[in-house]
Motif scaffolding. Sequence first.
Motif, short mmCIF file in Angstrom:
data_model
loop_
_atom_site.label_atom_id
_atom_site.label_comp_id
_atom_site.label_asym_id
_atom_site.label_seq_id
_atom_site.Cartn_x
_atom_site.Cartn_y
_atom_site.Cartn_z
N MET A 161 -2.59 -2.03 -18.80
CA MET A 161 -2.22 -0.83 -18.00
C MET A 161 -2.45 -1.52 -16.41
N LEU A 162 -1.30 -1.29 -15.59
CA LEU A 162 -1.47 -1.72 -14.38
C LEU A 162 -2.34 -1.07 -13.45
N GLY A 163 -2.54 0.20 -13.70
CA GLY A 163 -3.20 1.10 -12.94
C GLY A 163 -4.91 0.82 -12.79
N ARG A 164 -5.16 -0.10 -13.91
CA ARG A 164 -6.94 -0.49 -14.11
C ARG A 164 -6.76 -2.07 -13.61
N LEU A 165 -5.86 -2.57 -12.99
CA LEU A 165 -6.01 -4.08 -12.58
C LEU A 165 -6.37 -4.23 -11.02
N PRO A 166 -6.84 -5.49 -10.97
CA PRO A 166 -7.14 -5.62 -9.32
C PRO A 166 -5.83 -5.56 -8.62
N LEU A 167 -6.19 -5.03 -7.33
CA LEU A 167 -5.05 -4.88 -6.46
C LEU A 167 -3.90 -5.81 -6.29
N SER A 168 -4.33 -7.21 -6.10
CA SER A 168 -3.39 -8.29 -6.02
C SER A 168 -2.39 -8.38 -7.34
N GLU A 169 -2.95 -8.15 -8.53
CA GLU A 169 -2.10 -7.99 -9.97
C GLU A 169 -1.39 -6.66 -10.06
N THR A 223 11.11 4.98 -10.36
CA THR A 223 11.31 3.76 -11.05
C THR A 223 10.13 3.15 -11.87
N VAL A 224 8.76 3.28 -11.38
CA VAL A 224 7.62 2.95 -11.87
C VAL A 224 7.46 3.85 -13.22
N TRP A 225 7.47 5.17 -13.06
CA TRP A 225 7.47 6.02 -14.18
C TRP A 225 8.09 5.97 -15.19
N ASN A 226 9.55 5.65 -15.03
CA ASN A 226 10.61 5.17 -15.85
C ASN A 226 10.22 4.12 -16.89
N VAL A 227 9.91 2.87 -16.12
CA VAL A 227 9.51 1.96 -16.91
C VAL A 227 8.26 2.03 -17.78
N ALA A 228 7.27 2.81 -17.10
CA ALA A 228 6.17 2.96 -17.72
C ALA A 228 6.25 3.76 -19.12
N ALA A 285 4.04 14.77 0.36
CA ALA A 285 3.15 15.85 -0.33
C ALA A 285 2.16 15.35 -1.42
N ALA A 286 2.40 14.42 -1.93
CA ALA A 286 1.40 13.70 -2.88
C ALA A 286 1.09 12.17 -2.54
N THR A 287 -0.07 12.10 -2.66
CA THR A 287 -0.69 10.73 -2.44
C THR A 287 0.05 9.85 -3.28
N THR A 288 0.22 9.87 -4.40
CA THR A 288 1.00 9.09 -5.24
C THR A 288 2.25 8.54 -4.76
N CYS A 289 3.15 9.34 -3.90
CA CYS A 289 4.17 8.73 -3.72
C CYS A 289 4.17 8.20 -2.17
N CYS A 290 3.15 7.99 -1.51
CA CYS A 290 2.93 7.54 -0.32
C CYS A 290 2.97 5.95 -0.56
N LEU A 319 -2.22 2.04 -5.50
CA LEU A 319 -0.90 2.16 -6.53
C LEU A 319 -1.49 2.75 -7.64
N SER A 320 -2.93 2.86 -7.82
CA SER A 320 -3.33 3.16 -9.47
C SER A 320 -2.69 4.42 -9.77
N ASP A 321 -2.79 5.63 -8.88
CA ASP A 321 -2.41 6.64 -9.39
C ASP A 321 -1.09 6.64 -10.07
N MET A 322 -0.20 5.74 -9.20
CA MET A 322 1.35 5.78 -9.71
C MET A 322 1.44 5.19 -10.99
N PHE A 323 0.94 4.10 -11.28
CA PHE A 323 0.92 3.54 -12.63
C PHE A 323 0.16 4.13 -13.68
N ASN A 324 -0.93 4.88 -13.23
CA ASN A 324 -1.64 5.99 -14.09
C ASN A 324 -0.69 7.29 -14.45
N LEU A 325 0.50 7.53 -13.92
CA LEU A 325 1.18 8.59 -14.02
C LEU A 325 0.45 9.78 -13.62
N LEU A 326 -0.39 9.70 -12.65
CA LEU A 326 -1.24 10.76 -11.98
C LEU A 326 -0.71 11.27 -10.72
#
Length: 198
Positions: A1-9, A49-54, A133-138, A157-164
Motif C-alpha cells: 500500500m503506497l500510503g504506508r511507504l516512506p515519502l521518497s517511495e 487518477t490515483v483513486w482510479n488506479v488504486a 476544500a480537502a487536504t487530500t487534494c492539495c 500523499l498518504s491520504d490520497m493513496f489511502n483513499l481518505l
Amino acid sequence: MLGRLPLSEQLDGLRAVLTQNEILTDVMTRAAALELPGWYMTAGCLFQTVWNVATGRPPTNGIKDYDIFYFDNTDLSWEAEDAVIKSGQALFADLPAEVEIRNEARVHLWYEQKFGVPCPPYESTESAIDCFAATTCCLGIRPESDGGWRVYAPHGLSDMFNLLVRPNPVLAPREVYETKAARWKHQWPELTVLPWPN
C-alpha cells in the motif's frame, strides 16, 4: 500500500501511477511549452487518477477536466488571462479532454461572488493549492528540465493513496467540501470521507 511507504517511495509511486493516464502526461508535456509562471497540473486529474488506479478502474475514469494553475500578478485583467486560456485551447484542441487554465493571482477578484466568502489574494500558485476544500487534494506537479517532477504536496500523499478524504477548513465553505466529497464518494465508493470539523 503506497500510503504506508516512506515519502521518497510514495513520490516514485505517484509518478508510476500518474503516467498511466496518457491524457495527463500529454497535457503536462504540452503545458510546459506555454512557459506559464509558477504553473502546476493540479486538482482532480491528479488525485482521481490515483483513486482510479488504486481501485482497478481505467486511469481516466470520471475525470471531467485537467486543471493548470499559474500565477501572474503583473496583469490582473481578464483579457490577459483570457489570452492564456485561448492559447491553451489551441494547444490542447485535439485532446479528448477539457483543459482548464486559471491565473491564481486573479482568484480573489471573483471568489466571493461564486462561493459567498472572501478570498485574500494568493501570493503564489502554491498558496492557492493550500486552500483546496480537502487536504487530500492539495497537490500540484510539473515536469522539470532535468526530467524529474516538481511535486507540491503540503499535506503529504498518504491520504490520497489511502483513499481518505480529509477536510481543509481554511477557505472553502463547509457546503463546498460536502458537495465535492459526496460526488467523489458516489463515483469512488471505496473512499472514506471524514466529516467537516465542528
